[in-house]
Design a protein around this motif. Structure first.
Motif, PDB file in Angstrom:
ATOM      1  N   ASP A   1       0.876  -1.173   0.000  1.00 20.66           N
ATOM      2  CA  ASP A   1       0.000   0.000   0.000  1.00 20.66           C
ATOM      3  C   ASP A   1       0.914   1.224   0.000  1.00 20.66           C
ATOM      4  O   ASP A   1       1.712   1.399   0.941  1.00 20.66           O
ATOM      5  N   PRO A   2       0.838   2.054  -1.045  1.00 19.92           N
ATOM      6  CA  PRO A   2       1.770   3.191  -1.116  1.00 19.92           C
ATOM      7  C   PRO A   2       1.601   4.194   0.034  1.00 19.92           C
ATOM      8  O   PRO A   2       2.476   5.018   0.251  1.00 19.92           O
ATOM      9  N   SER A   3       0.490   4.093   0.772  1.00 17.47           N
ATOM     10  CA  SER A   3       0.301   5.041   1.879  1.00 17.47           C
ATOM     11  C   SER A   3       0.915   4.548   3.189  1.00 17.47           C
ATOM     12  O   SER A   3       0.855   5.256   4.194  1.00 17.47           O
ATOM     13  N   ASN A   4       1.531   3.353   3.191  1.00 14.41           N
ATOM     14  CA  ASN A   4       2.165   2.872   4.431  1.00 14.41           C
ATOM     15  C   ASN A   4       3.269   3.837   4.857  1.00 14.41           C
ATOM     16  O   ASN A   4       4.104   4.216   4.042  1.00 14.41           O
ATOM     17  N   VAL A   5       3.280   4.190   6.107  1.00 10.36           N
ATOM     18  CA  VAL A   5       4.253   5.160   6.591  1.00 10.36           C
ATOM     19  C   VAL A   5       5.541   4.469   7.036  1.00 10.36           C
ATOM     20  O   VAL A   5       6.642   4.859   6.678  1.00 10.36           O
ATOM     21  N   SER A   6       5.400   3.387   7.804  1.00  9.19           N
ATOM     22  CA  SER A   6       6.579   2.698   8.315  1.00  9.19           C
ATOM     23  C   SER A   6       7.096   1.663   7.324  1.00  9.19           C
ATOM     24  O   SER A   6       6.314   0.935   6.710  1.00  9.19           O
ATOM     25  N   PRO A   7       8.416   1.556   7.168  1.00  3.55           N
ATOM     26  CA  PRO A   7       8.965   0.500   6.305  1.00  3.55           C
ATOM     27  C   PRO A   7       8.690  -0.900   6.860  1.00  3.55           C
ATOM     28  O   PRO A   7       8.805  -1.899   6.154  1.00  3.55           O
TER      29      PRO A   7
END
Ligand code: 1HN
Length: 335
Positions: free
Chosen positions: A72-78
């Motif tokens: 999901d391109p909106s994931n903030v954490s790697p």
């Protein structure tokens, strides 16, 4: 000096140092609008050539599984590898003659074949042939390995409940070789509707691991359309519930009447197009899809599906059954 003379900046620092935070500054508390995530589309025409690179760059002997995860391109954490909130999906490739060695993990998985044939997934010793459209389960903690006896690459979609296990702190992994395999019954023992084996044996998960596309389509064809849609649920034959506690799968067929319905659910879903072309409006995004495209339907978005012509089918995997059991499933229709 009275307490009130302390500067707000100092207070904020003291709270932070004491691991406290004022709820009135929270970005999520007491908000009446629900944060919506956007749908993401993986167009097969874009993905398929990119999988080629993985074919020559590496192999499963080296990397355990030749898998490209869908993020999901909106994931903030790697560290957040989710595809849609509760689900992690990926494309997996096996070349002729290759095998992916046995291992097991607490995460439940399904495999859904997109291209190729002649591979076998061995689940707790049971051999499950893989053809286009077949759905294969590897329930949590079952040993599984993949081998490819065909003569062309095989590509399938993996969907796992990894994000939930990460949240619960229940991620476990063990390398093979497989040992102490439980007793299993052949799929054939569950192949007659209205009959179950009455034997001394039990299973905590579905005793069926392979659900063929041919069976799914014939089940679909036996039921009527409602509002331009008909769908079947893949179930555990022992209890009639979803295939696994946190993964609930459906084969959905749409006709032209489907576009009249707009629906919304608190559940998250991921869809893999089996046939046909169409358009889906999911929240603010409108995506066009065709065979083997994969797209997400993040929770709480209004959804409308439109078929270009004739019928379209997609396999949908969701967290719906889990939410229902927790009393958190809410579904609405606006039409
Ligand atoms: C995994 O173990 C497999 O066993 C496939 O084939 C995809 C994605 C994330 C974590 C583990 C497999 C996976 C995976």
């Amino acid at each position: 000096m009275s307490d009130r003379a302390v500067s707000p900046v100092t207070v904020a620092e003291q709270w932070k140092a004491a691991n406290l935070a004022p709820l009135w500054d929270s970005m999520i508390a007491h908000k009446d609008d629900v944060a919506l995530k956007q749908a993401t589309l993986w167009p097969w025409a874009q993905v398929r050539p990119l999988l080629e690179h993985a074919m020559w760059m590496t192999n499963p002997d080296v990397v355990e599984r030749r898998v490209l995860s869908m993020r999901d391109p909106s994931n903030v954490s790697p560290l957040d590898e989710s595809t849609v909130n509760t689900l992690q999906a990926a494309f997996q490739v096996l070349l002729p003659g290759e095998s992916a060695r046995p291992h097991r993990h607490s995460m439940n998985a399904i495999r859904f074949v997109l291209e190729g044939e002649g591979a076998v997934t061995v689940v707790d010793g049971k051999r499950c042939p893989m053809q286009v459209g077949d759905l294969i389960l590897t329930p949590g903690w079952c040993w599984h390995e993949h081998e490819h006896l065909g003569d062309q690459p095989i590509i399938w979609l993996d969907v796992l409940d990894v994000p939930l296990h990460q949240y619960f702190g229940t991620v476990r992994f063990q390398r093979g070789p497989a040992k102490a395999l439980p007793a299993t019954l052949e799929d054939e023992a569950f192949g007659r509707a209205h009959f179950l084996p009455d034997v001394e044996w039990s299973s905590a998960h579905s005793p069926l691991f392979r659900y063929s596309m041919a069976d799914a389509v014939s089940a679909l064809q036996a039921i009527p359309y409602q509002h331009g849609i008909r769908r079947v649920r893949y179930v555990n034959p022992l209890d009639g519930r979803g295939v696994m506690p946190m993964l609930d799968c459906y084969l959905v067929e749409l006709t032209e009447g489907a576009e009249l319905r707009v629906t919304r659910s608190t559940s998250n879903a991921l869809c893999a197009v089996v046939e046909g072309t169409g358009t889906s409006t999911i929240g603010e995004r409108t995506i066009q899809w065709r065979k083997n495209d994969v797209f997400t339907v993040p929770q709480n978005n209004w959804v409308r599906h439109t078929v270009a012509s004739g019928i379209a089918r997609f396999m949908m995997v969701s967290d719906k059954d889990m939410l229902a059991r927790l009393g958190l499933l809410e579904e609405e229709t606006n039409s």
